[in-house]
Design a protein around this motif. Structure first.
Motif, PDB file in Angstrom:
ATOM      1  N   GLY A   7      26.405   9.475 -28.394  1.00 61.68           N
ATOM      2  CA  GLY A   7      27.613  10.279 -28.243  1.00 61.68           C
ATOM      3  C   GLY A   7      28.616  10.008 -29.344  1.00 61.68           C
ATOM      4  O   GLY A   7      29.188  10.937 -29.936  1.00 61.68           O
ATOM      5  N   GLN A  16      31.169  19.296 -25.811  1.00 63.28           N
ATOM      6  CA  GLN A  16      31.049  18.498 -24.590  1.00 63.28           C
ATOM      7  C   GLN A  16      30.963  19.393 -23.359  1.00 63.28           C
ATOM      8  O   GLN A  16      30.242  19.090 -22.402  1.00 63.28           O
ATOM      9  N   ALA A  45      27.507  20.235 -22.780  1.00 58.50           N
ATOM     10  CA  ALA A  45      26.758  19.127 -22.181  1.00 58.50           C
ATOM     11  C   ALA A  45      27.042  19.025 -20.689  1.00 58.50           C
ATOM     12  O   ALA A  45      26.150  18.727 -19.883  1.00 58.50           O
ATOM     13  N   ILE A  46      28.289  19.301 -20.285  1.00 54.28           N
ATOM     14  CA  ILE A  46      28.641  19.255 -18.857  1.00 54.28           C
ATOM     15  C   ILE A  46      27.910  20.355 -18.089  1.00 54.28           C
ATOM     16  O   ILE A  46      27.427  20.143 -16.972  1.00 54.28           O
ATOM     17  N   THR A 102      34.793  19.885 -30.902  1.00 57.79           N
ATOM     18  CA  THR A 102      34.019  18.789 -30.319  1.00 57.79           C
ATOM     19  C   THR A 102      34.071  18.834 -28.798  1.00 57.79           C
ATOM     20  O   THR A 102      33.054  18.620 -28.116  1.00 57.79           O
ATOM     21  N   LEU A 149      28.845  13.377 -31.639  1.00 57.06           N
ATOM     22  CA  LEU A 149      30.134  14.038 -31.472  1.00 57.06           C
ATOM     23  C   LEU A 149      31.196  13.427 -32.385  1.00 57.06           C
ATOM     24  O   LEU A 149      32.056  14.137 -32.921  1.00 57.06           O
ATOM     25  N   PRO A 191      22.775  13.369 -21.155  1.00 59.86           N
ATOM     26  CA  PRO A 191      23.900  14.203 -21.591  1.00 59.86           C
ATOM     27  C   PRO A 191      25.238  13.768 -21.006  1.00 59.86           C
ATOM     28  O   PRO A 191      26.288  13.945 -21.636  1.00 59.86           O
ATOM     29  N   GLN A 235      33.989  12.822 -13.357  1.00 62.63           N
ATOM     30  CA  GLN A 235      33.069  11.797 -13.872  1.00 62.63           C
ATOM     31  C   GLN A 235      32.678  10.826 -12.757  1.00 62.63           C
ATOM     32  O   GLN A 235      31.520  10.414 -12.655  1.00 62.63           O
ATOM     33  N   THR A 262      24.401  19.108 -17.494  1.00 57.38           N
ATOM     34  CA  THR A 262      24.281  18.143 -16.402  1.00 57.38           C
ATOM     35  C   THR A 262      24.428  18.824 -15.042  1.00 57.38           C
ATOM     36  O   THR A 262      23.731  18.464 -14.088  1.00 57.38           O
ATOM     37  N   PHE A 271      33.620  11.907 -26.174  1.00 56.73           N
ATOM     38  CA  PHE A 271      34.965  12.302 -25.763  1.00 56.73           C
ATOM     39  C   PHE A 271      35.956  11.151 -25.945  1.00 56.73           C
ATOM     40  O   PHE A 271      37.050  11.330 -26.504  1.00 56.73           O
ATOM     41  N   GLY A 299      28.198  12.906 -23.742  1.00 59.60           N
ATOM     42  CA  GLY A 299      29.463  13.630 -23.734  1.00 59.60           C
ATOM     43  C   GLY A 299      30.652  12.722 -23.488  1.00 59.60           C
ATOM     44  O   GLY A 299      31.695  12.843 -24.138  1.00 59.60           O
TER      45      GLY A 299
END
Length: 480
Positions: free
Chosen positions: A433, A461, A464-465, A457, A437, A297, A395, A468, A305, A301
């Protein structure tokens, strides 16, 4: 288990100064990290070049998607095989061959006379990357140990993340600069001199390692893994542009069946004492299994992005390739700074750094959404700066640490296959991704408008964050 050099099966030779000649020194580490960076830069560098590429080659939207997807699919499909071949024939040898092939196929991309030539060259470029990249982590795993390995793994993760952002920035600058009038072709031709330098350095500084007990290639497993990934990625990347014909649905339906067959074949090979492409015993490693669950994920993401931001800022906000690329500069700077601090934070807080990174990334994407909501159709650099910087730092606190965790317990004898599995998960997720997305964004944009399509979109994401972040709580607290 320990690796040996190709020159002797019993002991690693030592240099005149008494140093282990298979040890990966600073110059060797820099060289293999360059090899890791090039394919990731090329995955993202094309995003901002697509509009000028389409105009020059009269390429349809479906062909443009093949330019992106052909590279990504070939890369993902062949990565595990590349890792196994490195274990078998020598990682330095495969690294050199893969890098040379990457340079030649980059030249073919840059000189492409037509769109379909470019698609074919991109597929070949992805295959070359798949031969080169697994050797990077495998060499680090086999030729370093202790604190040196931890630092090298942290630098590898930082390089991977920074390459994704830098690729998009570099693409915008190169296209706008129009060096020697070559336009979009420069995003491929720039690889050629870089590869030449990389090869010269690799010959001098990268040690040769291979598995002490090399395992032959698993033909049925390789074929079934290729079918699994192709039947999943091909329809997702081409389906929207092609109008979702029957073959796309049949392919998607076949993908889980192929995956089940792959798992069955690999388990059977393991029971019979044969050599499966992806040994099931690898997934008995808690760190590898849980790390890969986060990697998927995270990469999905991030790549979605980056693709959506490139398209929305150029076609929706009317920014040129340079301004669209430079809007990500704060993300790159923050990623680099946080990557430098990452090893110290991990030494103190362990895997909880990944959780903190997810919280920061969530906040950063939220700030970007607020800037887009308020500033559209002209979200300025300053308005986007806080969000991109915070998201980049978040990130950086996740990706390098997760990569280090995945490889932490992989035996050196299986470093090639372990790195192949990890990079395959990363690359397939990057392609997913863009496919998922990106398809969502491009499907919503005509009816909803660029701004609202982008916000939806980015909201996906955010989900998805959150995933994680929750998964990171299951990681072992200590990080080796």
């Amino acid at each position: 288990m320990t690796d040996t050099l190709t020159t002797t099966p019993s002991a690693a030779p030592r240099s005149a100064h008494g140093a282990d000649s298979r040890a990966l020194g600073p110059l060797g580490l820099l060289t293999v990290l360059l090899g890791a960076a090039l394919p990731l830069i090329d995955f993202f560098i094309v995003n901002v070049a697509l509009p000028s590429l389409a105009a020059d080659l009269s390429a349809s939207e479906s062909v443009l998607e093949l330019v992106v997807a052909g590279y990504g699919v070939a890369y993902a499909v062949l990565l595990v095989l590349g890792g196994r071949l490195g274990d078998l024939f020598g990682r330095r040898r495969l690294f050199l061959a893969g890098m040379a092939a990457f340079g030649l196929t980059s030249l073919a991309c840059g000189l492409a006379p037509g769109a379909w030539w470019l698609v074919a060259a991109r597929v070949a470029q992805g295959a070359a990357a798949a031969a080169m990249v697994p050797q990077v982590l495998a060499t680090i795993q086999a030729a370093t140990e202790g604190p040196r390995r931890a630092r090298a793994m942290s630098l590898y993760g930082a390089t991977a993340g920074l390459s994704m952002v830098a690729g998009q920035i570099l693409g915008g600058v190169l296209v706008a600069a129009d060096i020697a009038g070559v336009g979009w072709r420069s995003v491929f031709l720039v690889n050629v001199p870089v590869v030449a330098v990389g090869l010269a350095l690799a010959v001098r500084s990268v040690p040769e390692t291979r598995s002490r007990r090399p395992e032959p290639v698993d033909g049925p497993g390789t074929a079934l893994l290729a079918v699994t990934l192709l039947t999943l990625l091909a329809p997702l990347t081409e389906g929207r542009a092609a109008g979702w014909p029957l073959w796309t649905w049949l392919s998607l339906a076949a993908s889980p069946l192929a995956a089940a067959a792959f798992v069955a074949v690999e388990r059977r090979a393991d029971r019979l004492g044969l050599t499966p492409l992806v040994p099931p015993s690898l997934f008995a490693l808690t760190t590898l299994r849980r790390g890969l669950m986060i990697m998927a994920p995270l990469a999905i993401g991030f790549s979605g992005f980056m693709f959506v931001l490139a398209v929305a800022l150029q076609e929706g906000a009317g920014l040129g390739p340079v301004r669209a690329g430079l809007s990500l500069a704060p993300m790159a700077v923050a990623f680099f700074a946080a990557s430098l601090a990452g090893p110290r934070l991990v030494a103190r807080f362990g895997a909880r750094v990944v959780t903190a990174g997810a919280v920061a990334q969530f906040a950063g994407v939220g700030l970007i959404m607020a800037a887009v909501w308020q500033g559209w159709p002209e979200p300025g650099f300053l308005a986007l700066l806080p969000g991109t910087a915070v998201a980049g730092a978040g990130q950086a606190l996740q990706l390098p640490v997760v990569m280090r965790i995945v490889m932490s317990e992989v035996p050196p004898d299986r470093a090639g296959v372990g790195s192949g599995v990890m990079v395959t998960t990363q690359q397939a997720s990057l392609a997913l991704g863009v496919a998922t997305l990106g398809t969502l964004f491009l499907s919503l944009a005509p009816g909803w408008g660029m701004r609202d399509a982008m916000l939806v979109t980015l909201a996906v994401q955010l989900a998805a964050i959150v995933l994680t972040g929750l998964l990171s709580l299951r990681l072992p607290r200590g990080v080796r």
